[in-house]
Design an enzyme around this catalytic site. Sequence first.
Site, PDB file in Angstrom:
ATOM      1  CD  GLU A 276      -2.377  -1.323   2.820  1.00  9.05           C
ATOM      2  OE1 GLU A 276      -1.970  -0.562   3.723  1.00  9.05           O
ATOM      3  OE2 GLU A 276      -3.257  -2.177   3.005  1.00  9.05           O
ATOM      4  CB  CYS A 346      -1.975  33.878  13.544  1.00 13.63           C
ATOM      5  SG  CYS A 346      -2.275  35.307  12.538  1.00 13.63           S
TER       6      CYS A 346
HETATM    7  C1  LIG Z   1      -2.591   1.286   6.611  1.00 14.41           C
HETATM    8  C2  LIG Z   1      -1.740   2.196   5.805  1.00 14.41           C
HETATM    9  N1  LIG Z   1      -1.342   1.785   4.589  1.00 14.41           N
HETATM   10  C3  LIG Z   1      -0.567   2.563   3.803  1.00 14.41           C
HETATM   11  C4  LIG Z   1      -0.146   3.802   4.228  1.00 14.41           C
HETATM   12  C5  LIG Z   1       0.698   4.613   3.307  1.00 14.41           C
HETATM   13  O1  LIG Z   1       1.938   4.848   3.847  1.00 14.41           O
HETATM   14  P1  LIG Z   1       3.087   5.545   2.976  1.00 14.41           P
HETATM   15  O2  LIG Z   1       2.521   6.791   2.408  1.00 14.41           O
HETATM   16  O3  LIG Z   1       4.150   5.801   3.964  1.00 14.41           O
HETATM   17  O4  LIG Z   1       3.488   4.565   1.922  1.00 14.41           O
HETATM   18  C6  LIG Z   1      -0.532   4.278   5.495  1.00 14.41           C
HETATM   19  C7  LIG Z   1      -0.052   5.569   5.999  1.00 14.41           C
HETATM   20  O5  LIG Z   1       0.562   5.656   7.022  1.00 14.41           O
HETATM   21  C8  LIG Z   1      -1.365   3.447   6.308  1.00 14.41           C
HETATM   22  O6  LIG Z   1      -1.769   3.853   7.504  1.00 14.41           O
END
Ligand SMILES: Cc1ncc(COP(=O)(O)O)c(C=O)c1O
Length: 416
Positions: A276, A346
């Site tokens: 992901e 601010c």
């Molecule tokens: C469950 C999950 N997957 C994927 C990501 C994406 O992470 P990154 O942008 O560091 O690849 C996050 C972000 O922290 C996340 O919480």
Amino acid sequence: MIGFSRAAEQLVCDGVPLSAIAEAEGTPVYVYSAAVLRERYRAIDRAFGSHSHRLHYALKANSTLALARTLQQLGSGADANSIWEIDLARKAGFSAADIVFTGVGKSPAELERAVPLGLKAINVESLGELARVEAIAARLGLTARVALRVNPDIDAKSHPHISTGLKINKFGIPLDDVRALFGTIGRRRSLKLVALHVHIGSQVTTTEPLARSAALVAALVAELRERHSRNAPLEYVDLGGGLGISYDGRAVPTVEEYATALVNAVAPTGLPIVIEPGRAIVGPAGALVARVIDLKPRNADSQFAVLDAGMAELMRPALYDAYHRVEPVSRRPGSEKQYELVGPICESADVVARDRLLPPLEVGDVVAIRDAGAYGSAMASNYNRHPLPAEVLVDDARWRVIRRRQTIDDMTAMES
Ligand SMILES: Cc1ncc(COP(=O)(O)O)c(C=O)c1O
């Protein structure tokens, strides 16, 4: 050369001078390179080689529709963190089967809508959430595809605000509870366990904790198979996002090192890998272009350069003390001077970049805050009633506005 580079002392994005975009659209403005976005996606995809895998782009990093659509067209799946990111993903063309639903606090209303969609998986964060998903699925006569998000108690060694893998963090299911679930989940007719999931944090800059959490997931897969062979077989492992990028030029793992670490850890299971990634795809593809609106003395050595963008448009420096390179779009001649680059909000927290040596700046100059593609526009706010900036995508040496600048009428449209 793709992305942001200098041509005749002018900073350009895929051949288009940022000064031209700033002139036409005003500032602040986020500018993205479609070529970098595509290249980053493809580089990560390629790095996994022949091991069966799928990238699910983490929309939380930047879910501007045109960028999400670009990634969907490249073949990416989506990782959505709320029902509204799922709605966004659907608008961008992702099918339900291409979306995983993550998130530590999925509300009853979100789950009611998500369960019947037929998502690739709901990445479940607690035993309570699993029971809520099950109850909805049972009532609707459906089988919900779920992945269990494991809390591996592993330190990602990132900033504490974006480390999620330790026991003290709110994320995931404790290991003992995951093991206990293995014994019962096969009998829960409204649930289908399709994957184990782990995500230990963001901006992770060594492969070791990522490899260790992947190995832990692989060991759990083996345990599940050995002790509970009645359970339906898992379809894949989801190893989350988290690969860091170099904001300051220091070395970070290459995509090849990252992929090799994960593949080696998981290979014994024979399962496909889902990841992901967010930041590693979209971070380097974007810059926040801002204008110097004031200069004033700070101390004997440096000046404040007040920009028209700050924590409302890029939260990371104020929130995490994060470093972003800043450079003038057109370099003035003369020796470098020291600047504290601050935003117009601010709050004294509204510092964009501390103690930077830059070519001389004058009021009206345009600067680029680099690597702002991830967690820039996605975290922007209307604080001090700053309108959300316009967003521009440069593709094949042409640029277009992919989100117009917000107006005060947009901002007050929901108010009475
Ligand atoms: C469950 C999950 N997957 C994927 C990501 C994406 O992470 P990154 O942008 O560091 O690849 C996050 C972000 O922290 C996340 O919480």
